[in-house]
Every structure is written in C-alpha cells, then in structure tokens.
Design an enzyme around this catalytic site. Structure first.
Site, mmCIF file in Angstrom:
data_model
loop_
_atom_site.group_PDB
_atom_site.id
_atom_site.type_symbol
_atom_site.label_atom_id
_atom_site.label_comp_id
_atom_site.label_asym_id
_atom_site.label_seq_id
_atom_site.Cartn_x
_atom_site.Cartn_y
_atom_site.Cartn_z
ATOM 1 N N SER A 1 -53.778 -44.842 -37.096
ATOM 2 C CA SER A 1 -54.542 -44.822 -38.030
ATOM 3 C C SER A 1 -54.626 -46.304 -38.555
ATOM 4 O O SER A 1 -53.866 -47.329 -38.299
ATOM 5 C CB SER A 1 -53.663 -44.037 -39.309
ATOM 6 O OG SER A 1 -54.331 -44.338 -40.513
ATOM 7 N N LYS B 1 -47.217 -44.882 -37.496
ATOM 8 C CA LYS B 1 -48.571 -45.105 -36.771
ATOM 9 C C LYS B 1 -48.662 -46.578 -36.157
ATOM 10 O O LYS B 1 -49.110 -46.661 -35.184
ATOM 11 C CB LYS B 1 -49.754 -45.092 -37.727
ATOM 12 C CG LYS B 1 -49.877 -43.352 -38.044
ATOM 13 C CD LYS B 1 -50.489 -42.508 -36.787
ATOM 14 C CE LYS B 1 -51.112 -41.290 -37.124
ATOM 15 N NZ LYS B 1 -51.278 -40.290 -36.041
ATOM 16 N N TYR C 1 -45.791 -43.084 -42.956
ATOM 17 C CA TYR C 1 -46.980 -42.670 -42.227
ATOM 18 C C TYR C 1 -47.345 -44.190 -41.280
ATOM 19 O O TYR C 1 -47.484 -44.142 -40.267
ATOM 20 C CB TYR C 1 -47.929 -42.164 -42.705
ATOM 21 C CG TYR C 1 -49.542 -41.917 -42.087
ATOM 22 C CD1 TYR C 1 -49.402 -40.633 -41.154
ATOM 23 C CD2 TYR C 1 -50.383 -42.608 -42.298
ATOM 24 C CE1 TYR C 1 -50.524 -40.198 -40.593
ATOM 25 C CE2 TYR C 1 -51.677 -42.278 -41.777
ATOM 26 C CZ TYR C 1 -51.522 -41.102 -40.876
ATOM 27 O OH TYR C 1 -52.703 -40.786 -40.075
#
Ligand SMILES: NC(=O)c1ccc[n+]([C@@H]2O[C@H](COP(=O)([O-])OP(=O)(O)OC[C@H]3O[C@@H](n4cnc5c(N)ncnc54)[C@H](O)[C@@H]3O)[C@@H](O)[C@H]2O)c1
Length: 276
Positions: A152, A169, A165
């Site tokens: 991402s 990522k 997150y």
C-alpha cells in the site's frame, strides 16, 4: 489462447474486492486458480464465477493467519493443479487507530495478516519451487514463476492512524526484495504492487456512522469520510478518481505475465499517479 495458459495461481483474499478481481483476471488469461478467503461464501462465489466464465478454480477456505494454513494452501494447489506458478499475497484488512489508542492485539493482527502470512505461504511453497526449478535447469529450460505481494502507499509513505498497517506493508517490501535475491536462482520474479485508493469495502464512503466488517470474530470499523475521499480524488490523485478493483488487478497481472520475466524485486504504485 491466454498468456497464462496452463499456469497454476494461488490468490489469497480472493472472495471480494481486489483479490476477487485478480482471480478473475488471471483465470481470464488461462490460469487455474486456488481461491482463498476467510469467508466461505465469497470464496465459493468467486470459484463459481470463474467456472461460469469457462475457467477452472478450487476454493481453499480459511484464515491465512491460521496455524497450518500455508501448508494446506500449497497442498491444495499441488493436488488440484499439480504445480505452483503464481502466488499473489493479497488477503488483508485495516484496523486503524492513532498510536496512543492502538492495542498490542491491533498491532499484532496487522503484522500477522499482511506480513507473517505471506512469509509462511512463500516458505511453504519453497520446497516445490526449488525442486521444480532444479529439474527445469537440468533440462536446460528457464521457467519463470511469479510472486506478487500486495502493499500500500501507506507502507511506502506512512499514513496517520495506520502505524500497524503501514509497518506491516513496509515489511512486505523487505520480504519482496529479499526473496527476489534468494529466488532469482530459481527464476522466480518477486514483485510488489502498492495500491493507492481503490474502491472496495475497506474504502467505502462513511455515509451514516461507521461501517463494520467481521474478521476472525472481531467487528472492525472500516471506511473513509466522504470529505476525505473527495479531497483525495480532487487534489491528490492526478487521474482524478479512485481506482476500480479491475484496474488494481491489471497491475498485478503485469507482474504475472511473461512480459515481466526480467523484472524482480520491484514495487509498483497503482494509484492513479498518487504520490506520497
Ligand atoms: N482498497 C484499497 O484502497 C487498498 C489500498 C492499498 C492496499 N490494499 C490492500 O489490498 C488488499 C485487498 O484489499 P481490498 O481492498 O480488496 O479489501 P476487501 O475487504 O474488499 O477484500 C479483502 C478480502 O480478504 C479477505 N481476508 C481478510 N483477512 C483474511 C484472512 N486472514 N485470511 C483470508 N482472507 C482474508 C476478506 O475476507 C476479503 O474477502 C489488502 O491487502 C489491502 O490491504 C487495498
């Protein structure tokens, strides 16, 4: 004739959103697909959709974070299709909070699904891949296999509320680069696609209150404020809108196609020009 005729592809989180579109795209190009999802019904629906379009797929239902899942996933591919040519690590979700409110559970859940699960799946596939590559080398053949790990823009540039997150990522990039170096000798192209804003249930506009998804027994809030979505589309994304799951799947397909046989260790941003 498709570009992926005869290939066996494994796609995690393929019951919905981007993963579903990836499974359909790879199948449309001739690949046979092992469709994983945490939720049985969406997984079976993707398999049925592939069959309805004349393709071949089997489901492998379960959480990518479960003990023994990786081995079961690989076994399913070997039993159903006799090989592994493409692995797409896509399954995941977001569980946001600012750092002072983020629990250990919240932090660990993101590392587990986005980083540890891909590591385990690739480790489980390594036996078959190394053996197959050795045999092909002895026969004087170069057969390229493909790994695409989904990241991402949050993993590249950070994003407030997503320490867990973003860290996971970002880790995907390290895993991708390292496996590119370990598996080059086995002719595996290991790349990553980092998405910007793609319209799925994770990025749905929050019209009335919070949207919730159920993941592994937890109710988790997802979605984006409409004003934020509008600002992103109008001011931050040069192409002027969010991407569709199909457009996202096309980016993944590039790294699965023979045209990418000499590209490895790279991260491509699929975000309509969104910069960090
Ligand atoms: N939508 C975006 O804008 C965006 C942006 C950047 C990255 N991504 C990444 O793309 C990937 C796909 O997200 P999406 O937007 O299609 O979401 P989605 O919720 O539409 O689809 C994700 C699918 O993964 C499944 N899943 C979740 N946890 C799982 C688990 N533990 N085991 C197996 N399956 C599981 C879900 O059940 C769901 O069907 C994720 O890795 C996400 O982080 C999405």
């Amino acid at each position: 004739m498709g570009k992926l005729d005869g290939k066996a592809a494994l796609v995690t989180g393929a019951g919905r959103g981007i993963g579903r579109a990836i499974a359909l795209k790879l199948s449309a190009e001739g690949a046979r697909v092992v469709v994983n999802d945490l939720d049985e019904e969406p997984a079976r629906e993707t398999v049925a959709e592939i069959a309805a379009r004349g393709g071949e797929a089997v489901a492998c239902v379960g959480s990518v974070t479960a003990a023994g899942f990786a081995e079961r996933f690989v076994k399913t591919a070997l039993e159903a299709f006799g090989g592994i040519d493409i692995v797409v690590n896509n399954a995941g979700y977001t569980w946001d909070n600012v750092i002072q409110k983020m629990s250990d559970e919240q932090w660990q859940a993101m590392l587990d699904v986005h980083l540890t699960a891909p590591f385990r799946i690739l480790r489980a596939a390594s036996g078959f891949i190394r053996e197959a590559a050795r045999k092909e080398a002895q026969e004087g053949r170069e057969v390229f296999r493909k790994v695409v790990n989904i990241s991402s823009v949050a993993g590249l540039g950070g994003n407030p509320g997503q320490a867990n997150y973003s860290a996971a990522k970002a880790g995907v990039t390290g895993l991708t680069r390292t496996l590119c170096k370990e598996w080059g000798r086995y002719k595996v192209n290991v790349n990553s696609v980092a998405f910007g804003l793609i319209r799925t249930r994770l990025t749905q506009p929050l019209s009335a209150g919070e949207a919730k998804i159920r993941v592994e027994g937890r109710e988790i809030g997802v979605g984006v404020q409409p004003a934020v979505l509008q600002a992103m589309e109008q001011q931050m994304i040069p192409l002027g809108r969010a991407g569709t799951p199909e457009e996202a799947a096309n980016a993944v397909y590039l790294f699965c196609s023979p045209e990418s046989d000499y590209i490895s260790g790279q991260t491509v941003v699929c975000g309509g020009g969104l910069t960090l």
